[in-house]
Structures are given as structure tokens and as C-alpha cells.
Design a protein around this motif. Structure first.
Motif, PDB file in Angstrom:
ATOM      1  N   HIS A  86       0.833  -1.203   0.000  1.00  0.00           N
ATOM      2  CA  HIS A  86       0.000   0.000   0.000  1.00  0.00           C
ATOM      3  C   HIS A  86       0.873   1.262   0.000  1.00  0.00           C
ATOM      4  CE1 HIS A  86      -4.238  -1.317   0.488  1.00  0.00           C
ATOM      5  NE2 HIS A  86      -3.661  -2.435   0.972  1.00  0.00           N
ATOM      6  N   GLY A  87       2.007   1.186   0.717  1.00  0.00           N
ATOM      7  CA  GLY A  87       2.901   2.348   0.745  1.00  0.00           C
ATOM      8  C   GLY A  87       3.491   2.648  -0.625  1.00  0.00           C
ATOM      9  N   ILE A  88       3.941   1.601  -1.324  1.00  0.00           N
ATOM     10  CA  ILE A  88       4.484   1.798  -2.669  1.00  0.00           C
ATOM     11  C   ILE A  88       3.410   2.352  -3.591  1.00  0.00           C
ATOM     12  CG2 ILE A  88       5.504   0.637  -4.650  1.00  0.00           C
ATOM     13  CD1 ILE A  88       6.714  -1.385  -2.743  1.00  0.00           C
ATOM     14  N   SER A  89       2.189   1.795  -3.473  1.00  0.00           N
ATOM     15  CA  SER A  89       1.102   2.253  -4.343  1.00  0.00           C
ATOM     16  C   SER A  89       0.789   3.721  -4.119  1.00  0.00           C
ATOM     17  CB  SER A  89      -0.141   1.400  -4.088  1.00  0.00           C
ATOM     18  OG  SER A  89      -1.232   1.868  -4.853  1.00  0.00           O
ATOM     19  N   ASP A  90       0.730   4.125  -2.871  1.00  0.00           N
ATOM     20  CA  ASP A  90       0.426   5.530  -2.577  1.00  0.00           C
ATOM     21  C   ASP A  90       1.555   6.448  -3.043  1.00  0.00           C
ATOM     22  OD1 ASP A  90      -1.912   4.691  -1.455  1.00  0.00           O
ATOM     23  OD2 ASP A  90      -1.177   4.724   0.614  1.00  0.00           O
ATOM     24  N   LEU A  91       2.824   5.996  -2.850  1.00  0.00           N
ATOM     25  CA  LEU A  91       3.968   6.835  -3.213  1.00  0.00           C
ATOM     26  C   LEU A  91       4.050   7.016  -4.724  1.00  0.00           C
ATOM     27  CD1 LEU A  91       6.570   8.356  -2.469  1.00  0.00           C
ATOM     28  CD2 LEU A  91       7.774   6.152  -2.535  1.00  0.00           C
ATOM     29  N   VAL A  92       3.959   5.909  -5.445  1.00  0.00           N
ATOM     30  CA  VAL A  92       4.092   5.990  -6.903  1.00  0.00           C
ATOM     31  C   VAL A  92       2.899   6.699  -7.512  1.00  0.00           C
ATOM     32  CG1 VAL A  92       4.273   4.619  -9.006  1.00  0.00           C
ATOM     33  CG2 VAL A  92       5.557   3.945  -6.980  1.00  0.00           C
ATOM     34  N   GLY A  93       1.730   6.489  -6.961  1.00  0.00           N
ATOM     35  CA  GLY A  93       0.542   7.092  -7.531  1.00  0.00           C
ATOM     36  C   GLY A  93       0.474   8.589  -7.344  1.00  0.00           C
ATOM     37  N   SER A  94       1.139   9.116  -6.309  1.00  0.00           N
ATOM     38  CA  SER A  94       1.040  10.552  -6.016  1.00  0.00           C
ATOM     39  C   SER A  94       2.283  11.335  -6.433  1.00  0.00           C
ATOM     40  CB  SER A  94       0.794  10.742  -4.517  1.00  0.00           C
ATOM     41  OG  SER A  94       1.868  10.191  -3.760  1.00  0.00           O
ATOM     42  N   SER A  98      11.143   9.170 -11.676  1.00  0.00           N
ATOM     43  CA  SER A  98      11.796   8.657 -12.876  1.00  0.00           C
ATOM     44  C   SER A  98      11.928   7.155 -12.770  1.00  0.00           C
ATOM     45  CB  SER A  98      13.185   9.283 -13.020  1.00  0.00           C
ATOM     46  OG  SER A  98      14.010   8.869 -11.933  1.00  0.00           O
ATOM     47  N   PRO A  99      12.210   6.485 -13.876  1.00  0.00           N
ATOM     48  CA  PRO A  99      12.365   5.036 -13.819  1.00  0.00           C
ATOM     49  C   PRO A  99      13.420   4.605 -12.807  1.00  0.00           C
ATOM     50  CG  PRO A  99      12.069   5.707 -16.085  1.00  0.00           C
ATOM     51  CD  PRO A  99      12.198   6.969 -15.296  1.00  0.00           C
ATOM     52  N   ASP A 100      14.554   5.328 -12.752  1.00  0.00           N
ATOM     53  CA  ASP A 100      15.584   4.937 -11.785  1.00  0.00           C
ATOM     54  C   ASP A 100      15.082   5.105 -10.357  1.00  0.00           C
ATOM     55  OD1 ASP A 100      17.287   4.340 -13.843  1.00  0.00           O
ATOM     56  OD2 ASP A 100      18.272   6.323 -13.842  1.00  0.00           O
ATOM     57  N   GLU A 101      14.333   6.181 -10.125  1.00  0.00           N
ATOM     58  CA  GLU A 101      13.800   6.399  -8.779  1.00  0.00           C
ATOM     59  C   GLU A 101      12.757   5.326  -8.429  1.00  0.00           C
ATOM     60  OE1 GLU A 101      14.189  11.253  -8.452  1.00  0.00           O
ATOM     61  OE2 GLU A 101      12.362  10.362  -9.306  1.00  0.00           O
ATOM     62  N   LEU A 102      12.010   4.911  -9.440  1.00  0.00           N
ATOM     63  CA  LEU A 102      11.043   3.851  -9.173  1.00  0.00           C
ATOM     64  C   LEU A 102      11.731   2.548  -8.796  1.00  0.00           C
ATOM     65  CD1 LEU A 102       8.485   4.487 -12.066  1.00  0.00           C
ATOM     66  CD2 LEU A 102       8.165   4.956  -9.642  1.00  0.00           C
ATOM     67  N   VAL A 103      12.804   2.211  -9.516  1.00  0.00           N
ATOM     68  CA  VAL A 103      13.549   0.991  -9.194  1.00  0.00           C
ATOM     69  C   VAL A 103      14.140   1.079  -7.806  1.00  0.00           C
ATOM     70  CG1 VAL A 103      15.530  -0.433  -9.824  1.00  0.00           C
ATOM     71  CG2 VAL A 103      14.010   0.445 -11.608  1.00  0.00           C
ATOM     72  N   GLU A 124       1.664   2.192 -16.227  1.00  0.00           N
ATOM     73  CA  GLU A 124       1.271   2.559 -17.574  1.00  0.00           C
ATOM     74  C   GLU A 124       1.621   4.031 -17.832  1.00  0.00           C
ATOM     75  OE1 GLU A 124       0.325   0.597 -19.775  1.00  0.00           O
ATOM     76  OE2 GLU A 124      -0.473  -1.183 -18.737  1.00  0.00           O
ATOM     77  N   PRO A 125       1.928   4.408 -19.094  1.00  0.00           N
ATOM     78  CA  PRO A 125       2.292   5.802 -19.393  1.00  0.00           C
ATOM     79  C   PRO A 125       1.130   6.744 -19.097  1.00  0.00           C
ATOM     80  CG  PRO A 125       1.963   4.542 -21.411  1.00  0.00           C
ATOM     81  CD  PRO A 125       1.954   3.566 -20.307  1.00  0.00           C
ATOM     82  N   ARG A 126       1.470   7.898 -18.523  1.00  0.00           N
ATOM     83  CA  ARG A 126       0.444   8.889 -18.193  1.00  0.00           C
ATOM     84  C   ARG A 126      -0.054   9.583 -19.462  1.00  0.00           C
ATOM     85  NH1 ARG A 126       2.686  11.284 -14.202  1.00  0.00           N
ATOM     86  NH2 ARG A 126       1.325  10.588 -12.526  1.00  0.00           N
ATOM     87  N   GLU A 127       0.906   9.860 -20.411  1.00  0.00           N
ATOM     88  CA  GLU A 127       0.542  10.550 -21.656  1.00  0.00           C
ATOM     89  C   GLU A 127       0.985   9.704 -22.845  1.00  0.00           C
ATOM     90  OE1 GLU A 127       2.345  14.345 -21.606  1.00  0.00           O
ATOM     91  OE2 GLU A 127       1.253  15.056 -19.822  1.00  0.00           O
ATOM     92  N   ARG A 128       0.298   9.941 -23.964  1.00  0.00           N
ATOM     93  CA  ARG A 128       0.633   9.209 -25.173  1.00  0.00           C
ATOM     94  C   ARG A 128       2.063   9.553 -25.598  1.00  0.00           C
ATOM     95  NH1 ARG A 128      -3.673   9.290 -29.898  1.00  0.00           N
ATOM     96  NH2 ARG A 128      -4.812   8.320 -28.162  1.00  0.00           N
ATOM     97  N   GLY A 129       2.785   8.552 -25.884  1.00  0.00           N
ATOM     98  CA  GLY A 129       4.190   8.741 -26.280  1.00  0.00           C
ATOM     99  C   GLY A 129       5.149   8.361 -25.179  1.00  0.00           C
ATOM    100  N   ASP A 130       4.658   8.353 -23.911  1.00  0.00           N
ATOM    101  CA  ASP A 130       5.545   7.931 -22.821  1.00  0.00           C
ATOM    102  C   ASP A 130       5.709   6.418 -22.855  1.00  0.00           C
ATOM    103  OD1 ASP A 130       5.686  10.530 -22.081  1.00  0.00           O
ATOM    104  OD2 ASP A 130       4.229  10.377 -20.428  1.00  0.00           O
ATOM    105  N   ALA A 131       6.839   5.945 -22.382  1.00  0.00           N
ATOM    106  CA  ALA A 131       7.128   4.509 -22.358  1.00  0.00           C
ATOM    107  C   ALA A 131       6.562   3.898 -21.079  1.00  0.00           C
ATOM    108  CB  ALA A 131       8.628   4.275 -22.441  1.00  0.00           C
ATOM    109  N   PRO A 132       5.983   2.687 -21.153  1.00  0.00           N
ATOM    110  CA  PRO A 132       5.504   2.024 -19.938  1.00  0.00           C
ATOM    111  C   PRO A 132       6.680   1.547 -19.087  1.00  0.00           C
ATOM    112  CG  PRO A 132       5.279   0.559 -21.813  1.00  0.00           C
ATOM    113  CD  PRO A 132       5.732   1.877 -22.374  1.00  0.00           C
ATOM    114  N   PHE A 133       6.368   1.349 -17.784  1.00  0.00           N
ATOM    115  CA  PHE A 133       7.384   0.861 -16.845  1.00  0.00           C
ATOM    116  C   PHE A 133       6.872  -0.454 -16.268  1.00  0.00           C
ATOM    117  CE2 PHE A 133       9.200   0.386 -12.629  1.00  0.00           C
ATOM    118  CZ  PHE A 133      10.543   0.645 -12.848  1.00  0.00           C
TER     119      PHE A 133
END
Length: 675
Positions: A86-94, A98-103, A124-133
Motif C-alpha cells: 500500500h505504501g508503494i502504491s500511494d507513493l508511486v501514484g502521487s 523517474s524510472p531509476d527512482e522507481l527501481v 502505464e504511461p500517463r501521456e501518449r508517447g511515454d514509455a511504460p514501466f
């Protein structure tokens, strides 16, 4: 009674000596032993009941407490994973990471979660053209980039379920070959942006080795007599003593395959996420167990803990057998001590027994021993000494009482004969073509009774009759009955109608009736030639008229008050005709109130069943009384029984115009029956 021994009595040698099997000392020893055995049995039963109840109740509490404690440990381990997820979900969602920070964030969470071996983050990418993680981070450093590997994660069922789920969920156990063939469970959480109605951008999950959960309760699962099962949210048996996790079998599947119908209640509680405690018997091996179903927090996991009752009972039985052995030994020692005490106590009693036996055989000259003792034996000895004289006196009194009883029985027999002699026999009156039969039968309940009847002829063509019942039985009723019959006979000879006869009898019977006795009477007069009949009742049952063709009717004779209470002049009359071939039948309450063994009364409704048209008056009475005895048998007769019958034979001529029925009372209903 003589003081010496009777000539026909031989002195008894050792009359008081009893056989050892029936002696007092043997009985004392046996009864003491029996009491000891009974007390031992009661003690063992009480201890067994109490110990069994206490031990089984402790086993229930222990099983429940153990299940709760194990469930709390498992809930703690699972709760840490859910909190981290739940902590990861709340942190990433808000946050915009960057990808490195997510890892870096995911790796830190994996390392910070006890027992966690890896985590997956899909964004999933927030905007069209962004790469998924889509990155899997392992505690051992074997990370994996699903996007770079071209892994179709969006097609996987676990991904589709997670993004569609309103909250997190635990997976069923599965074999993770990437981690080295390790059985895993995973907590999956949808990743959504903050705010109500926000879209789902991906998911986050943490992997936990199944051994990390089962090790928490492994020590409990290996205790003697204990069985433990861990059920995953989908019903899969993650831990079970009979089924390995590699079979991926559900609890419902085990019940169906192994025939474990005793676990149906547990399976229902698992599906409903409910607590349950119940005693059941293994449907396969027959072992009794107490099972506790304990949901593990709100994780949808469930723990089943069972303890064998048979093992507990076996241990209890061993303790009880030891108690029985010790108690039996103590009982034998106690019986030996009591036997010696019984011998010391029974010796003076045996001496008294010998003296009493000699007294019983008429040997009153032998002195009773132990008269000087001051205990109970001395009291018994002095009592026996006094009994020698009192027995002779009592025997003389018994002889006198026997003679008096024989005299009383003889007097009662004479009184019965006198009373029966007072009752007239049946009679037949013939007047040309008119023939009248009169008959009655009385059976007293005692030697003498209170029922009565009488037939009186005041002139050749007129027959008076009466039947009655005195309010008591025995000698008092017989005396009052004799007085009543005498009064009725005198009154019938001086008065012309039944109501005046009863009024005169009422006046005379009240005089000197200090005992307040009374009698019910049915009095009547019948004309032999015409069949004209007049009836009056002093509280007696109405009679029954049986016609020649078998029809019967209860005559509406209005009852007046009984005789003997107070002077009464009002006795209504019934006037009518006794047709040729008809029979007038009257009875006392000894017939209607004759009871069988079930306390059921004969009643007036059974009287017509005993009657037969065309038979004589005597046969009519005998048949009725025989039917009463057949009904009450084998119950004893409780009251005097009397039946009276007046019959005009069929060859009796019709009433002549010169002798019509007399209207005795203008207020009475007159019934004329055709001949």
C-alpha cells in the motif's frame, strides 16, 4: 399359655447359631466391602467426569488460544507485506518519479519487508508517447525488465484481475521456477492516481515465500495429536498434513476426494470467513477431533487447527486405571480391618440371637445373657427378658380377639340372613286374563347393605312396589334400610297414592335421624287387571320401560327430595299404563356407578343393551346384573347392586273402559301407552 416348654416342642441345640454365610459378622464385612466398592466406583466416576470435563474444556481453550496465536503470527507476517505494498502504491501514484527512482524505491521496499524476496511494479504511461514501466526487483539482485524482454504482462490473468480489483488481493500458492523452484504467494495491489474516480495506471506486488508463512506454525503442526491446515484465499491447501502444496488441491476437493464429510462445516466457515469451533469424528479413520477455524485478519487466509480427543481420553484413562488400582487395594485392606471388627461386635449379638431363638420355640426358662451390659446389647437383652412375660399376655389377648372376631362374623352372617329374609321373593299375580310378574335381585357390597326393595299387596288387584338406596354401606345402612322398608310398608297400607306414601315416609324417617342418613326411593303402584301405573320418586333414578317389540324409553318421573333430610310433602306423580308384554325396570346407583379396572362407570346408557323383550322379570334382572359383573370384572364390587322388574305378560287383556288409569295429580303429565 404355660411357662414350661410345650410337650410337642423339642429343645433346640444352638438355636441361635447361624451359618457363616448368613451370620452378622459376614454381612458386616460384605456390606462394608460393598460400601467401599460403591464409594470407590462413585469416586472414580466423579473424578472421571470432572477430569474429563476439565481436561476437554482445557483442550478446547488451548486449541482455540493456539489457533488465535498462530493466526496472529501469520496475520502479522502478511500485514507487513500489505502495508508495504500500500505504501508503494500511494507513493508511486502521487509522485512523479523517474524510472531509476522507481527501481530504487521498489528495491528499498523489498529489502525493508521481512521475508519478501521480490517485487513487481508496472506503471502505464500517463501521456501518449511515454514509455511504460514494468520492472521486477529481486532481493538477490536478479532483476527483470518486462518491457525490454517483451513479456506480454497485459495479457496475464493476474494483471487483469489486479487492475480491475478495487483493492489488494493475495494469490494462491504457485511454484516460482525463476526463483529456484520456490513456492510463493504474492500480494497484488492496483496502482491508482490520487482522487476519487482516478484511473488505474498499473499495479504493484510483493512476493513472499510460502515457507515464510508455514515456518511460523511448523512447530505446532508437529505436536502429537495436532493437525494444522493453512487455506489460501481461493481455498487451496497451502499447508495440510495429508495433502502437499504441490497438488494445489482445495479444501472442497479434499472433502470430495477423501470422503471427509466431517469437514463440511469447516469448509462452509472458510468460505464465509467465519470463526468456528466444533467437535467431529474423522469420517475416514474415526478419530474424534476438536477443530477451530480461525480467519487470519482481513487477508482472506484461514487457519484450521485440530486436536485429537482420543489422545486426550487415552491419557485420562491411564490416570483413572491407576486410581482404580490404588482404590481397590485400599478397599481390600479396609475389608480385612472391618472383618476383624465385625467378629468382635457380632459375638454378643450372636448370644442374643440364640436366646431369642429359644424364646421363639417356647423355651422361656433359659435366661437371656448380657443383661448387665450398659450398651445397646444390654438394652436388647433386658427387652428380651421383658418380652417373655408380655408374649404370654399377648397370646391370651390374641385368643380373645379371635373369639370375638369369630362371634362378630357369625353375627354379621346372621344379620345378612335376616336382611335377605326381609326382602320378599318374586311373585306372579294372575287375575283371569291378567298376569303380572314382579321380581328383584339385591347383591350387597358387604355382609349387609343399604339397598332395598319391597312388594306390597294391599288388595288382590293392586301391587305396590318400591326400590331404594341408603346413603351408606354396612351395618348402619342395613339398620336404616330396615327402618325405611317398615315405614314404606305401613304407609302403603294406609295411603292410596305413592306421593302420599313418600310424604308419610319422609315425615317418619326425619324423626330421630341424628346420623343424618337418607335414602332415595322409587315408589309405585300398578293395577294388575288394567296395567294402570302410578310412580313417585324421592331422588331416585327414573325407571326404564321396555316394550314387547324391543323399544325402550326412560319414563319422565320427576324426582323429589330424598327421604330423611327434612319433612317434604311435594313428590310429583307420573301416571301411565304398563302395556301387555312390557317390562318396567328400576335399579340403584350400584349398577350405573359400577366401575371397571380403568375406573370407567357402567352408566345408564349400557342398561338397554342388557335387556331382552319377551323374557321373564327374573331373567331380566339376572341378565342385567350379569352384564354389570362382566363389565367390571376383575374390579371388586364397590356398592350394593339392586335391580327390580315388573312385567305384564302378553296374554294380559287390554284395559277395560270400567277401569281407566287414575289421574292422581292434576299437575302431573299423564302418558297412556297402547296395549
Amino acid at each position: 399359655m404355660r411357662d414350661a416348654v410345650p410337650n410337642d416342642v423339642v429343645p433346640v441345640q444352638d438355636a441361635g447359631a447361624a451359618h457363616w454365610r448368613s451370620s452378622l459378622r459376614t454381612r458386616i464385612a460384605l456390606w462394608a466391602g460393598l460400601v467401599n466398592v460403591v464409594l470407590l466406583v462413585l469416586l472414580v466416576l466423579a473424578l472421571a467426569w470432572f477430569a474429563r470435563r476439565m481436561i476437554l474444556e482445557d483442550a478446547r481453550r488451548d486449541t482455540h488460544a493456539t489457533a488465535q496465536e498462530a493466526a496472529q503470527r501469520l496475520d502479522g507476517a502478511l500485514h507487513v507485506v500489505t502495508i508495504t505494498t500500500h505504501g508503494i502504491s500511494d507513493l508511486v501514484g502521487s509522485a512523479q518519479l523517474s524510472p531509476d527512482e522507481l527501481v530504487t524505491t521498489l528495491r528499498a521496499m523489498v529489502k525493508a519487508t521481512p521475508g519478501c524476496v521480490g517485487g513487481l511494479l508496472i506503471l502505464e504511461p500517463r501521456e501518449r508517447g511515454d514509455a511504460p514501466f514494468a520492472r521486477y526487483v529481486a532481493r538477490n539482485g536478479r532483476d527483470r525488465d518486462f518491457v525490454a524482454d517483451g513479456y506480454p504482462f497485459r495479457d496475464q490473468g493476474w494483471y487483469q484481475r489486479t487492475v480491475a480489483s478495487p483493492g489488494g488481493w493475495w494469490s494462491e500458492p504457485y511454484l516460482n521456477r525463476t526463483a529456484g523452484d520456490v513456492w510463493m504467494v504474492t500480494y497484488n495491489m492496483p496502482l491508482r492516481e490520487p482522487g476519487r474516480g482516478a484511473r488505474t495506471r498499473g499495479m504493484v506486488s510483493l512476493d513472499l515465500p510460502l515457507a515464510g508463512l508455514t515456518d511460523l506454525v511448523d512447530s505446532l503442526a508437529h505436536l502429537p495429536g495436532w493437525r494444522l491446515s493453512l487455506v489460501a484465499p481461493g481455498g487451496t491447501l497451502a499447508l495440510n498434513p495429508d495433502v502437499g502444496v504441490e497438488r494445489l488441491e482445495t479444501l472442497d476437493g479434499l472433502i470430495a476426494r477423501a470422503g471427509r464429510s466431517d469437514l463440511l462445516a469447516a469448509a462452509q466457515a472458510v468460505r464465509l470467513r467465519q470463526h468456528l469451533q466444533y467437535l467431529h469424528e474423522d469420517a475416514v479413520i474415526g478419530e474424534r477431533r476438536f477443530t477451530v477455524v480461525e480467519p487470519i485478519g482481513d487477508t482472506a487466509w484461514t487457519l484450521l487447527v485440530a486436536q485429537s480427543y482420543d489422545l486426550i481420553i487415552d491419557r485420562l484413562a491411564q490416570a483413572l486405571w491407576l486410581l482404580v488400582a490404588i482404590g481397590t487395594l485400599l478397599a481390600l485392606i479396609c475389608m480385612l480391618v472391618v472383618s476383624r471388627l465385625a467378629r468382635h461386635i457380632s459375638q454378643p449379638v450372636e448370644g442374643l440371637s440364640s436366646a431369642a431363638a429359644r424364646l421363639a420355640h417356647g423355651d422361656y426358662g433359659v435366661p437371656v445373657p448380657h443383661l448387665a451390659r450398659r450398651d445397646e446389647v444390654g438394652q436388647m437383652a433386658r427387652t428380651l427378658e421383658q418380652a417373655r412375660g408380655s408374649i404370654r399376655q399377648q397370646l391370651r389377648e390374641i385368643e380373645d380377639m379371635t373369639a370375638a372376631r369369630q362371634k362378630l362374623e357369625s353375627e354379621l352372617s346372621i344379620a345378612r340372613e335376616i336382611q335377605q329374609a326381609m326382602l320378599p321373593p318374586g311373585l306372579v299375580i294372575d287375575r283371569e286374563h291378567a298376569h303380572l310378574e314382579a321380581y328383584a335381585r339385591l347383591e350387597p357390597a358387604k355382609a349387609v347393605g343399604g339397598d332395598f326393595y319391597c312388594f306390597i299387596q294391599t288388595d288382590p288387584d293392586c301391587l305396590w312396589f318400591a326400590i331404594g338406596d341408603v346413603s351408606d354401606k354396612g351395618v348402619p345402612a342395613a339398620l336404616f334400610m330396615a327402618r325405611t322398608v317398615t315405614v314404606l310398608e305401613v304407609a302403603a297400607s294406609t295411603h292410596p297414592s305413592p306421593e302420599r306414601v313418600l310424604a308419610e315416609a319422609s315425615r317418619r324417617l326425619v324423626q330421630g335421624n341424628d346420623a343424618c342418613m337418607f335414602a332415595t326411593v322409587l315408589c309405585g303402584r300398578v293395577d294388575v287387571r288394567s296395567g294402570a301405573c302410578v310412580l313417585a320418586s324421592a331422588g331416585h333414578d327414573a325407571p326404564l320401560l321396555l316394550h314387547a317389540d324391543g323399544r325402550h324409553e326412560l319414563l319422565p318421573v320427576p324426582p323429589g327430595p330424598p327421604l330423611g333430610f327434612e319433612v317434604e310433602d311435594a313428590f310429583p306423580l307420573w301416571s301411565g299404563l304398563l302395556p301387555a308384554g312390557a317390562t318396567l325396570l328400576a335399579w340403584t346407583d350400584g349398577i350405573t356407578e359400577a366401575f371397571d379396572v380403568d375406573n370407567l362407570a357402567f352408566g345408564a346408557e349400557r342398561i338397554p343393551e342388557a335387556l331382552q323383550p319377551g323374557v321373564t322379570a327374573g331373567e331380566q334382572c339376572e341378565a342385567l346384573i350379569a352384564r354389570v359383573h362382566a363389565f367390571t370384572d376383575p374390579a371388586p364390587q364397590s356398592d350394593d347392586i339392586t335391580a327390580l322388574a315388573i312385567r305384564r305378560r302378553l296374554d294380559s287383556g287390554p284395559a277395560s273402559p270400567e277401569a281407566p288409569p287414575t289421574q292422581e295429580n292434576a299437575d302431573a303429565d299423564a302418558t297412556v301407552h297402547p296395549a
